[in-house]
Design a protein around this motif. Structure first.
Motif, PDB file in Angstrom:
ATOM      1  N   MET A 204       1.885  -9.057 -18.607  1.00 19.54           N
ATOM      2  CA  MET A 204       2.232 -10.072 -19.590  1.00 19.54           C
ATOM      3  C   MET A 204       3.140 -11.098 -18.917  1.00 19.54           C
ATOM      4  O   MET A 204       4.066 -10.749 -18.210  1.00 19.54           O
ATOM      5  CB  MET A 204       2.944  -9.416 -20.769  1.00 19.54           C
ATOM      6  N   LYS A 205       2.868 -12.355 -19.163  1.00 17.25           N
ATOM      7  CA  LYS A 205       3.691 -13.429 -18.611  1.00 17.25           C
ATOM      8  C   LYS A 205       4.674 -13.922 -19.662  1.00 17.25           C
ATOM      9  O   LYS A 205       4.450 -13.779 -20.856  1.00 17.25           O
ATOM     10  CB  LYS A 205       2.812 -14.586 -18.172  1.00 17.25           C
ATOM     11  N   LEU A 206       5.740 -14.515 -19.186  1.00 16.21           N
ATOM     12  CA  LEU A 206       6.709 -15.108 -20.111  1.00 16.21           C
ATOM     13  C   LEU A 206       6.104 -16.354 -20.728  1.00 16.21           C
ATOM     14  O   LEU A 206       5.505 -17.181 -20.041  1.00 16.21           O
ATOM     15  CB  LEU A 206       7.991 -15.487 -19.377  1.00 16.21           C
ATOM     16  N   THR A 207       6.274 -16.477 -22.015  1.00 21.42           N
ATOM     17  CA  THR A 207       5.792 -17.660 -22.715  1.00 21.42           C
ATOM     18  C   THR A 207       6.831 -18.772 -22.598  1.00 21.42           C
ATOM     19  O   THR A 207       7.943 -18.547 -22.106  1.00 21.42           O
ATOM     20  CB  THR A 207       5.570 -17.341 -24.208  1.00 21.42           C
ATOM     21  N   LYS A 208       6.461 -19.937 -23.071  1.00 18.52           N
ATOM     22  CA  LYS A 208       7.415 -21.047 -23.077  1.00 18.52           C
ATOM     23  C   LYS A 208       8.627 -20.688 -23.942  1.00 18.52           C
ATOM     24  O   LYS A 208       9.764 -21.010 -23.597  1.00 18.52           O
ATOM     25  CB  LYS A 208       6.726 -22.306 -23.609  1.00 18.52           C
ATOM     26  N   TYR A 209       8.381 -19.987 -25.036  1.00 18.20           N
ATOM     27  CA  TYR A 209       9.472 -19.534 -25.912  1.00 18.20           C
ATOM     28  C   TYR A 209      10.402 -18.574 -25.165  1.00 18.20           C
ATOM     29  O   TYR A 209      11.627 -18.667 -25.276  1.00 18.20           O
ATOM     30  CB  TYR A 209       8.902 -18.860 -27.163  1.00 18.20           C
ATOM     31  N   ASP A 210       9.816 -17.638 -24.392  1.00 23.04           N
ATOM     32  CA  ASP A 210      10.621 -16.693 -23.621  1.00 23.04           C
ATOM     33  C   ASP A 210      11.498 -17.423 -22.610  1.00 23.04           C
ATOM     34  O   ASP A 210      12.666 -17.097 -22.430  1.00 23.04           O
ATOM     35  CB  ASP A 210       9.730 -15.688 -22.884  1.00 23.04           C
ATOM     36  N   ARG A 211      10.924 -18.407 -21.934  1.00 29.50           N
ATOM     37  CA  ARG A 211      11.701 -19.204 -20.972  1.00 29.50           C
ATOM     38  C   ARG A 211      12.861 -19.911 -21.670  1.00 29.50           C
ATOM     39  O   ARG A 211      13.976 -19.941 -21.154  1.00 29.50           O
ATOM     40  CB  ARG A 211      10.817 -20.239 -20.278  1.00 29.50           C
ATOM     41  N   CYS A 212      12.592 -20.445 -22.852  1.00 30.35           N
ATOM     42  CA  CYS A 212      13.641 -21.128 -23.619  1.00 30.35           C
ATOM     43  C   CYS A 212      14.728 -20.138 -24.039  1.00 30.35           C
ATOM     44  O   CYS A 212      15.920 -20.469 -24.005  1.00 30.35           O
ATOM     45  CB  CYS A 212      13.052 -21.819 -24.842  1.00 30.35           C
TER      46      CYS A 212
END
Length: 83
Positions: free
Chosen positions: A1-9
């Motif tokens: 699973m990759k980090l989503t844009k939300y996770d990065r935020c």
């Protein structure tokens, strides 16, 4: 699973809050990680390990809200599979 844009935020927000409140002994590595996340770059394996360790420590601490601590625990689990 990759980090989503939300996770990065979420990661960026957590680092920024910690930097604003002087929660790190040495802020330089975290400032570099925040800049990389802000610019959309990936983190090195070493940076991921440092960030994961910090997230796990804060997930068990009491400096952040319960919701934040649960989010930190989830994000730390995702970091090991992040490309």
């Amino acid at each position: 699973m990759k980090l989503t844009k939300y996770d990065r935020c979420c990661l960026l927000d957590a680092i920024d809050v910690a930097l604003d409140n002087c929660l790190f002994d040495d802020e330089t590595p975290y400032m570099i990680m925040a800049d990389k996340l802000r610019e959309g770059y990936g983190l090195s394996t070493a940076e991921q390990a440092v960030l994961k360790k910090w997230l796990l420590q804060e997930a068990m601490g009491d400096r952040f809200s319960v919701a934040d601590r649960l989010r930190f625990k989830r994000l730390s689990g995702q970091l090991k599979s992040w490309d």
